[in-house]
Design a protein around this motif. Structure first.
Motif, PDB file in Angstrom:
ATOM      1  N   GLU A 165       0.825  71.936  27.570  1.00 12.13           N
ATOM      2  CA  GLU A 165       1.549  73.268  27.232  1.00 12.13           C
ATOM      3  C   GLU A 165       2.970  73.161  26.820  1.00 12.13           C
ATOM      4  O   GLU A 165       3.325  73.733  26.048  1.00 12.13           O
ATOM      5  CB  GLU A 165       1.288  74.379  28.262  1.00 12.13           C
ATOM      6  N   ALA A 166       3.707  72.374  27.548  1.00 11.60           N
ATOM      7  CA  ALA A 166       5.252  72.362  27.241  1.00 11.60           C
ATOM      8  C   ALA A 166       5.479  70.827  26.509  1.00 11.60           C
ATOM      9  O   ALA A 166       4.646  69.890  26.849  1.00 11.60           O
ATOM     10  CB  ALA A 166       5.877  72.351  28.600  1.00 11.60           C
ATOM     11  N   ASP A 167       6.503  70.984  26.056  1.00  9.67           N
ATOM     12  CA  ASP A 167       7.139  69.646  25.528  1.00  9.67           C
ATOM     13  C   ASP A 167       7.696  68.647  26.398  1.00  9.67           C
ATOM     14  O   ASP A 167       7.688  67.396  26.251  1.00  9.67           O
ATOM     15  CB  ASP A 167       8.162  69.889  24.497  1.00  9.67           C
ATOM     16  N   ALA A 168       7.860  69.269  27.755  1.00  8.29           N
ATOM     17  CA  ALA A 168       8.412  68.197  28.639  1.00  8.29           C
ATOM     18  C   ALA A 168       8.322  68.993  30.011  1.00  8.29           C
ATOM     19  O   ALA A 168       8.300  70.382  30.063  1.00  8.29           O
ATOM     20  CB  ALA A 168       9.852  67.720  28.318  1.00  8.29           C
ATOM     21  N   ILE A 169       8.184  68.275  31.174  1.00  5.89           N
ATOM     22  CA  ILE A 169       7.826  68.878  32.419  1.00  5.89           C
ATOM     23  C   ILE A 169       9.148  68.162  33.177  1.00  5.89           C
ATOM     24  O   ILE A 169       9.200  67.093  33.044  1.00  5.89           O
ATOM     25  CB  ILE A 169       6.549  68.624  33.285  1.00  5.89           C
TER      26      ILE A 169
END
Length: 224
Positions: free
Chosen positions: A181-185
């Motif tokens: 869902e995100a570009d990075a965690i």
């Protein structure tokens, strides 16, 4: 790299300070420029987000999503809803009648609570402009990830330049799912024996609306 050390954080402020340093390192590695926008999930994510925003020189605001509990087991999140837009349900809830009256009533109640929180926390202050900015969504910990997913999806529709999710502690499987869902965690601890978010804090007291308002007021006064 995330640690699997089960040692607890003293409180949300300590966790936020450590998380802010990790987020700053991540942004530096990616060559991110401009003033980031930190959007915290109330209530527990707000003191963590305050520390992150202060460390990285970002603006602080809130993004609100509410968990939808399973009928008969309200503590178990089967989905989430934001102040606007349709509810989001996990793929694992095919056995639940999502059109039933109990689910419909729960969705309506949680959406109303999301709207209430936005009105209370932000007042007449306009929502921040997300388009074209680096946005970091922050929570104090993630178990199922349903509210974080709902928040990330609603923000994605507003066209951020880069969307990052940051949290002090996260369940392994949830971190993998949020990575889609995100570009990075950015996560400090990914324990294999994750039980509940509160287990990783020595002080995990419940916050009030007044606590959130005070933190936001301080952050907004600092950036005038």
């Amino acid at each position: 790299m995330p640690s699997t050390d089960p040692a607890a954080f003293r409180d949300r402020a300590e966790a936020g300070h450590a998380l802010g340093a990790e987020v700053a390192a991540h942004l530096g590695q990616d060559g991110v420029s401009g003033r980031p926008l930190v959007l915290a999930l109330p209530r527990g994510g707000v003191p963590v987000g305050y520390e992150v925003a202060g460390t990285i020189g970002g603006d602080l605001d809130v993004v609100v999503a509410r968990k939808i509990g399973m009928p008969g087991r309200p503590e178990f999140g089967i989905g989430a809803v934001s102040a606007h837009g349709p509810p989001m349900f996990g793929a694992h809830v095919h056995q639940v009648d999502l059109t039933g009256p109990e689910i419909t009533a729960t969705v309506a109640a949680e959406r109303a609570e999301a709207r209430r929180r936005l009105r209370r926390y932000r007042g007449d202050r306009p929502p921040p402009d997300v388009a074209g900015r680096t946005v970091i969504v922050v929570d104090d910990g993630v178990a199922t990830g349903v509210t974080a997913t709902a928040a990330l999806r609603q923000l994605r529709m507003r066209n951020p330049r880069r969307l990052v999710f940051a949290t002090p502690v996260c369940a392994v499987e949830t971190g993998v799912a949020l990575g889609k869902e995100a570009d990075a965690i950015v996560c400090l601890r990914v324990p294999t024996d994750f039980t509940a978010v509160g287990a990783w804090y020595e002080d995990y007291r419940q916050l009030t609306d007044e606590d959130v308002e005070a933190i936001l007021a301080e952050a907004w006064n600092e950036t005038r």
